[in-house]
Design a protein around this motif. Structure first.
Motif, PDB file in Angstrom:
ATOM      1  N   ARG A   1       0.842  -1.208   0.000  1.00  0.00           N
ATOM      2  CA  ARG A   1       0.000   0.000   0.000  1.00  0.00           C
ATOM      3  C   ARG A   1       0.871   1.250   0.000  1.00  0.00           C
ATOM      4  O   ARG A   1       0.598   2.209  -0.714  1.00  0.00           O
ATOM      5  N   ARG A   2       1.922   1.248   0.798  1.00  0.00           N
ATOM      6  CA  ARG A   2       2.833   2.401   0.835  1.00  0.00           C
ATOM      7  C   ARG A   2       3.524   2.620  -0.506  1.00  0.00           C
ATOM      8  O   ARG A   2       3.718   3.757  -0.928  1.00  0.00           O
ATOM      9  N   ILE A   3       3.899   1.534  -1.150  1.00  0.00           N
ATOM     10  CA  ILE A   3       4.539   1.644  -2.464  1.00  0.00           C
ATOM     11  C   ILE A   3       3.583   2.299  -3.449  1.00  0.00           C
ATOM     12  O   ILE A   3       3.971   3.189  -4.212  1.00  0.00           O
ATOM     13  N   LEU A   4       2.323   1.869  -3.443  1.00  0.00           N
ATOM     14  CA  LEU A   4       1.334   2.450  -4.353  1.00  0.00           C
ATOM     15  C   LEU A   4       1.075   3.920  -4.028  1.00  0.00           C
ATOM     16  O   LEU A   4       0.933   4.742  -4.936  1.00  0.00           O
ATOM     17  N   VAL A   5       1.029   4.267  -2.754  1.00  0.00           N
ATOM     18  CA  VAL A   5       0.836   5.665  -2.368  1.00  0.00           C
ATOM     19  C   VAL A   5       2.035   6.498  -2.804  1.00  0.00           C
ATOM     20  O   VAL A   5       1.881   7.589  -3.366  1.00  0.00           O
ATOM     21  N   ASP A   6       3.245   6.001  -2.562  1.00  0.00           N
ATOM     22  CA  ASP A   6       4.453   6.718  -2.984  1.00  0.00           C
ATOM     23  C   ASP A   6       4.485   6.903  -4.497  1.00  0.00           C
ATOM     24  O   ASP A   6       4.861   7.958  -5.003  1.00  0.00           O
ATOM     25  N   PHE A   7       4.059   5.873  -5.214  1.00  0.00           N
ATOM     26  CA  PHE A   7       4.017   5.941  -6.673  1.00  0.00           C
ATOM     27  C   PHE A   7       3.040   7.026  -7.124  1.00  0.00           C
ATOM     28  O   PHE A   7       3.348   7.833  -8.001  1.00  0.00           O
ATOM     29  N   ALA A   8       1.853   7.055  -6.498  1.00  0.00           N
ATOM     30  CA  ALA A   8       0.845   8.060  -6.853  1.00  0.00           C
ATOM     31  C   ALA A   8       1.329   9.466  -6.510  1.00  0.00           C
ATOM     32  O   ALA A   8       1.135  10.406  -7.285  1.00  0.00           O
ATOM     33  N   ARG A   9       1.983   9.611  -5.363  1.00  0.00           N
ATOM     34  CA  ARG A   9       2.507  10.928  -4.983  1.00  0.00           C
ATOM     35  C   ARG A   9       3.557  11.416  -5.962  1.00  0.00           C
ATOM     36  O   ARG A   9       3.565  12.587  -6.331  1.00  0.00           O
ATOM     37  N   SER A  10       4.451  10.541  -6.361  1.00  0.00           N
ATOM     38  CA  SER A  10       5.496  10.966  -7.301  1.00  0.00           C
ATOM     39  C   SER A  10       4.881  11.321  -8.652  1.00  0.00           C
ATOM     40  O   SER A  10       5.323  12.259  -9.305  1.00  0.00           O
ATOM     41  N   ARG A  11       3.848  10.612  -9.036  1.00  0.00           N
ATOM     42  CA  ARG A  11       3.171  10.919 -10.300  1.00  0.00           C
ATOM     43  C   ARG A  11       2.495  12.281 -10.219  1.00  0.00           C
ATOM     44  O   ARG A  11       2.573  13.088 -11.138  1.00  0.00           O
ATOM     45  N   GLN A  12       1.837  12.567  -9.097  1.00  0.00           N
ATOM     46  CA  GLN A  12       1.187  13.867  -8.911  1.00  0.00           C
ATOM     47  C   GLN A  12       2.229  14.974  -8.828  1.00  0.00           C
ATOM     48  O   GLN A  12       2.013  16.072  -9.321  1.00  0.00           O
ATOM     49  N   TYR A  13       3.344  14.698  -8.204  1.00  0.00           N
ATOM     50  CA  TYR A  13       4.423  15.670  -8.079  1.00  0.00           C
ATOM     51  C   TYR A  13       4.889  16.115  -9.461  1.00  0.00           C
ATOM     52  O   TYR A  13       5.022  17.298  -9.732  1.00  0.00           O
ATOM     53  N   LEU A  14       5.089  15.145 -10.338  1.00  0.00           N
ATOM     54  CA  LEU A  14       5.532  15.472 -11.694  1.00  0.00           C
ATOM     55  C   LEU A  14       4.423  16.158 -12.484  1.00  0.00           C
ATOM     56  O   LEU A  14       4.677  17.078 -13.253  1.00  0.00           O
ATOM     57  N   LYS A  15       3.194  15.717 -12.255  1.00  0.00           N
ATOM     58  CA  LYS A  15       2.061  16.305 -12.974  1.00  0.00           C
ATOM     59  C   LYS A  15       1.867  17.774 -12.605  1.00  0.00           C
ATOM     60  O   LYS A  15       1.446  18.581 -13.419  1.00  0.00           O
ATOM     61  N   ARG A  16       2.188  18.118 -11.376  1.00  0.00           N
ATOM     62  CA  ARG A  16       1.993  19.480 -10.889  1.00  0.00           C
ATOM     63  C   ARG A  16       3.242  20.346 -11.031  1.00  0.00           C
ATOM     64  O   ARG A  16       3.382  21.354 -10.372  1.00  0.00           O
ATOM     65  N   GLY A  17       4.159  19.939 -11.885  1.00  0.00           N
ATOM     66  CA  GLY A  17       5.336  20.758 -12.148  1.00  0.00           C
ATOM     67  C   GLY A  17       6.467  20.552 -11.163  1.00  0.00           C
ATOM     68  O   GLY A  17       7.325  21.418 -11.009  1.00  0.00           O
ATOM     69  N   GLY A  18       6.505  19.401 -10.508  1.00  0.00           N
ATOM     70  CA  GLY A  18       7.527  19.131  -9.517  1.00  0.00           C
ATOM     71  C   GLY A  18       8.929  19.056 -10.079  1.00  0.00           C
ATOM     72  O   GLY A  18       9.900  19.268  -9.372  1.00  0.00           O
ATOM     73  N   ALA A  19       9.065  18.781 -11.364  1.00  0.00           N
ATOM     74  CA  ALA A  19      10.389  18.666 -11.959  1.00  0.00           C
ATOM     75  C   ALA A  19      10.877  19.995 -12.536  1.00  0.00           C
ATOM     76  O   ALA A  19      11.961  20.079 -13.089  1.00  0.00           O
ATOM     77  N   VAL A  20      10.076  21.040 -12.372  1.00  0.00           N
ATOM     78  CA  VAL A  20      10.451  22.354 -12.890  1.00  0.00           C
ATOM     79  C   VAL A  20      11.625  22.888 -12.082  1.00  0.00           C
ATOM     80  O   VAL A  20      11.677  22.739 -10.862  1.00  0.00           O
ATOM     81  N   GLN A  21      12.546  23.515 -12.748  1.00  0.00           N
ATOM     82  CA  GLN A  21      13.704  24.074 -12.069  1.00  0.00           C
ATOM     83  C   GLN A  21      13.268  25.240 -11.197  1.00  0.00           C
ATOM     84  O   GLN A  21      12.599  26.160 -11.651  1.00  0.00           O
ATOM     85  N   LYS A  22      13.650  25.189  -9.951  1.00  0.00           N
ATOM     86  CA  LYS A  22      13.290  26.258  -9.015  1.00  0.00           C
ATOM     87  C   LYS A  22      14.312  27.384  -9.143  1.00  0.00           C
ATOM     88  O   LYS A  22      15.500  27.166  -9.169  1.00  0.00           O
ATOM     89  N   VAL A  23      13.815  28.613  -9.229  1.00  0.00           N
ATOM     90  CA  VAL A  23      14.664  29.796  -9.368  1.00  0.00           C
ATOM     91  C   VAL A  23      14.288  30.752  -8.254  1.00  0.00           C
ATOM     92  O   VAL A  23      13.114  31.019  -8.018  1.00  0.00           O
ATOM     93  N   SER A  24      15.288  31.286  -7.568  1.00  0.00           N
ATOM     94  CA  SER A  24      14.991  32.228  -6.494  1.00  0.00           C
ATOM     95  C   SER A  24      14.485  33.533  -7.094  1.00  0.00           C
ATOM     96  O   SER A  24      14.665  33.821  -8.270  1.00  0.00           O
ATOM     97  N   PHE A  25      13.851  34.332  -6.276  1.00  0.00           N
ATOM     98  CA  PHE A  25      13.292  35.590  -6.737  1.00  0.00           C
ATOM     99  C   PHE A  25      14.384  36.486  -7.323  1.00  0.00           C
ATOM    100  O   PHE A  25      14.200  37.106  -8.358  1.00  0.00           O
TER     101      PHE A  25
END
Length: 132
Positions: free
Chosen positions: A88-112
């Motif tokens: 169950r934890r593996i599936l939750v972690d998988f879903a979280r990582s998928r949502q992370y990428l879907k919501r722009g999690g891999a975008v390069q962070k730039v300071s102000f």
């Protein structure tokens, strides 16, 4: 293959808990079919077209179980309960990582400060009558 008794599995689990690697090697073939059934049941609840497959879920749980050397197994039921929770934890972690990428999690962070661009263009800013 002959049916194994819960006592045999429990005995192997206890031996594995005490550091006996041979016990783990004997245990895996005995519990694999049940782990696969549990994984198949969980995968049946996932969205259609899920990229993780039953075998991959079992293998990931297996890898995490190998690292669980400090667990003091009580019996066969305890082992399968922990295994199911890991899946169950593996599936939750998988879903979280998928949502992370879907919501722009891999975008390069730039300071102000880095994102602030100073223009050398001396263009005249015109105010529209609606902005006054």
């Amino acid at each position: 293959m002959a049916a194994t008794s819960p006592q045999e599995v429990t005995g192997l689990l206890l031996a594995w808990s005490e550091g006996e690697q041979a016990a783990f090697e004997k245990l895996v073939p005995l519990v694999y079919a049940e782990l696969r059934r549990v994984a198949h049941r969980y995968m049946g609840r996932e969205r259609p077209g899920h990229s993780l497959q039953t075998t991959a879920l079992v293998n990931e749980a297996y890898l995490r179980l190998i690292d669980a050397r400090r667990v003091r197994w009580q019996n066969r039921a305890h082992f399968f309960a922990v295994s199911a929770q890991l899946m169950r934890r593996i599936l939750v972690d998988f879903a979280r990582s998928r949502q992370y990428l879907k919501r722009g999690g891999a975008v390069q962070k730039v300071s102000f400060d880095e994102g602030l661009v100073v223009s050398t263009n001396k263009a005249k800013i015109e105010w529209h009558s609606t902005m006054r």
